[in-house]
Design a protein around this motif. Sequence first.
Motif, PDB file in Angstrom:
ATOM      1  N   TYR A 179       0.845  -1.207   0.000  1.00  0.00           N
ATOM      2  CA  TYR A 179       0.000   0.000   0.000  1.00  0.00           C
ATOM      3  C   TYR A 179       0.876   1.252   0.000  1.00  0.00           C
ATOM      4  O   TYR A 179       0.597   2.219  -0.716  1.00  0.00           O
ATOM      5  CB  TYR A 179      -0.899  -0.026   1.234  1.00  0.00           C
ATOM      6  CG  TYR A 179      -2.079   0.931   1.240  1.00  0.00           C
ATOM      7  CD1 TYR A 179      -2.578   1.500   0.079  1.00  0.00           C
ATOM      8  CD2 TYR A 179      -2.706   1.252   2.442  1.00  0.00           C
ATOM      9  CE1 TYR A 179      -3.674   2.358   0.107  1.00  0.00           C
ATOM     10  CE2 TYR A 179      -3.797   2.100   2.486  1.00  0.00           C
ATOM     11  CZ  TYR A 179      -4.278   2.661   1.311  1.00  0.00           C
ATOM     12  OH  TYR A 179      -5.368   3.508   1.350  1.00  0.00           O
ATOM     13  N   SER A 185       2.562   1.476  -3.518  1.00  0.00           N
ATOM     14  CA  SER A 185       1.622   1.861  -4.580  1.00  0.00           C
ATOM     15  C   SER A 185       1.114   3.286  -4.376  1.00  0.00           C
ATOM     16  O   SER A 185       0.852   4.006  -5.348  1.00  0.00           O
ATOM     17  CB  SER A 185       0.458   0.870  -4.663  1.00  0.00           C
ATOM     18  OG  SER A 185      -0.208   0.731  -3.424  1.00  0.00           O
ATOM     19  N   THR A 186       1.001   3.714  -3.113  1.00  0.00           N
ATOM     20  CA  THR A 186       0.602   5.104  -2.853  1.00  0.00           C
ATOM     21  C   THR A 186       1.658   6.070  -3.368  1.00  0.00           C
ATOM     22  O   THR A 186       1.352   7.051  -4.063  1.00  0.00           O
ATOM     23  CB  THR A 186       0.386   5.322  -1.335  1.00  0.00           C
ATOM     24  OG1 THR A 186      -0.736   4.554  -0.913  1.00  0.00           O
ATOM     25  CG2 THR A 186       0.135   6.786  -1.009  1.00  0.00           C
ATOM     26  N   LEU A 212       1.765   6.004  -7.220  1.00  0.00           N
ATOM     27  CA  LEU A 212       0.577   6.637  -7.809  1.00  0.00           C
ATOM     28  C   LEU A 212       0.637   8.159  -7.678  1.00  0.00           C
ATOM     29  O   LEU A 212       0.391   8.885  -8.654  1.00  0.00           O
ATOM     30  CB  LEU A 212      -0.683   6.106  -7.113  1.00  0.00           C
ATOM     31  CG  LEU A 212      -2.003   6.760  -7.522  1.00  0.00           C
ATOM     32  CD1 LEU A 212      -2.324   6.459  -8.980  1.00  0.00           C
ATOM     33  CD2 LEU A 212      -3.151   6.295  -6.618  1.00  0.00           C
ATOM     34  N   GLU A 235      -8.841   0.023   1.002  1.00  0.00           N
ATOM     35  CA  GLU A 235      -8.207   1.324   1.259  1.00  0.00           C
ATOM     36  C   GLU A 235      -7.592   1.365   2.646  1.00  0.00           C
ATOM     37  O   GLU A 235      -7.312   2.446   3.167  1.00  0.00           O
ATOM     38  CB  GLU A 235      -9.246   2.434   1.163  1.00  0.00           C
ATOM     39  CG  GLU A 235     -10.409   2.229   2.153  1.00  0.00           C
ATOM     40  CD  GLU A 235     -11.214   3.492   2.371  1.00  0.00           C
ATOM     41  OE1 GLU A 235     -11.542   4.146   1.377  1.00  0.00           O
ATOM     42  OE2 GLU A 235     -11.492   3.804   3.543  1.00  0.00           O
ATOM     43  N   THR A 291      -5.108   1.696  -4.743  1.00  0.00           N
ATOM     44  CA  THR A 291      -3.950   2.384  -5.324  1.00  0.00           C
ATOM     45  C   THR A 291      -3.255   1.510  -6.364  1.00  0.00           C
ATOM     46  O   THR A 291      -2.672   2.036  -7.317  1.00  0.00           O
ATOM     47  CB  THR A 291      -2.964   2.750  -4.208  1.00  0.00           C
ATOM     48  OG1 THR A 291      -2.795   1.611  -3.335  1.00  0.00           O
ATOM     49  CG2 THR A 291      -3.468   3.925  -3.397  1.00  0.00           C
TER      50      THR A 291
END
Length: 303
Positions: A19, A22-23, A26, A239, A270
């Motif tokens: 997470y 990928s956050t 992104l 999320e 994400t």
Amino acid sequence: MAKVAYYPGCALEGSGGPYDRSTRALVKSLGMEMETVHDWNCCGAMEVKNIHPMLQTYMSARVMAIASEQMGYDTVMAPCNGCYHNLKKAEYELATSSESLDTLQGLAKKSEDPVYKGDVRTVHLLEWLMEDLGADGIKQKISKSLNGIKVANYYGCMYTRPRQIFPEKDQGPGSESSYKPHFMDDLLGAAGAVNVDFPLKTACCGGAHTLSDADTSTQLVLNIIQAAEDAGAEVIATECPTCHSGLEMHQVRAETEFGIKTNVKILYFTQLLGLAMGLSARKLGVHENVSDSLDFLHAKGVV
């Protein structure tokens, strides 16, 4: 676009590593800017509140005070539902109780920590994306459609409860809803997903009881997964690192312990948005998920 202070919290540096990765990937691909909060500490989730509620408030307020007093930010962005919940709860308590604010400021001075002055707001990653880009802005940046993947968007129970700590929600058109949240639906829909009507969007996954009462957590997760599959979902988008871990682990446990097999894939929202931006699955940490979705994503033509 406004630059924000990024609060990853403990989980995103542990089990929620995909997470975090990928956050970051992104946000960078979207041209948005964030800076990690210096010397951050745990928000006080889970056990700390059982020791003393003020300690939990202090730990969350210290994060906000560092962002404001040492780094100059007025907004902290927290992708983790637990962190987001605790920082918002501290915001609410210190805005509505002068006694709590006085106590906390006194503790901060004794500890030589930055003093929280009540001038910081916390937003979830979903809110930041909607505030700065919105669904239309995301749509303009898509380079690879999600090709109609059927997604059940799972928000978890801490994103909307209790309602009074989220005064920005339920403010009419354009705002998030605490009754029927839709920001994740809006963003993934703009990226080419098909959102299924999923009745357990804000149901509890039992994350807080996964060690003390694993059977109950497994049953709560099964309720969510089976409802998503009944709605036609191929993927559950999450999320929250705790919800994500719970869904993945108890999906496996349901099969090994109770012989109940389910097939829906579990992915962070994400990761799905990142794929739609043309980022590689490896860069988004998809291979690190317990739920093996790479063959499915290849078959859908999104990796």
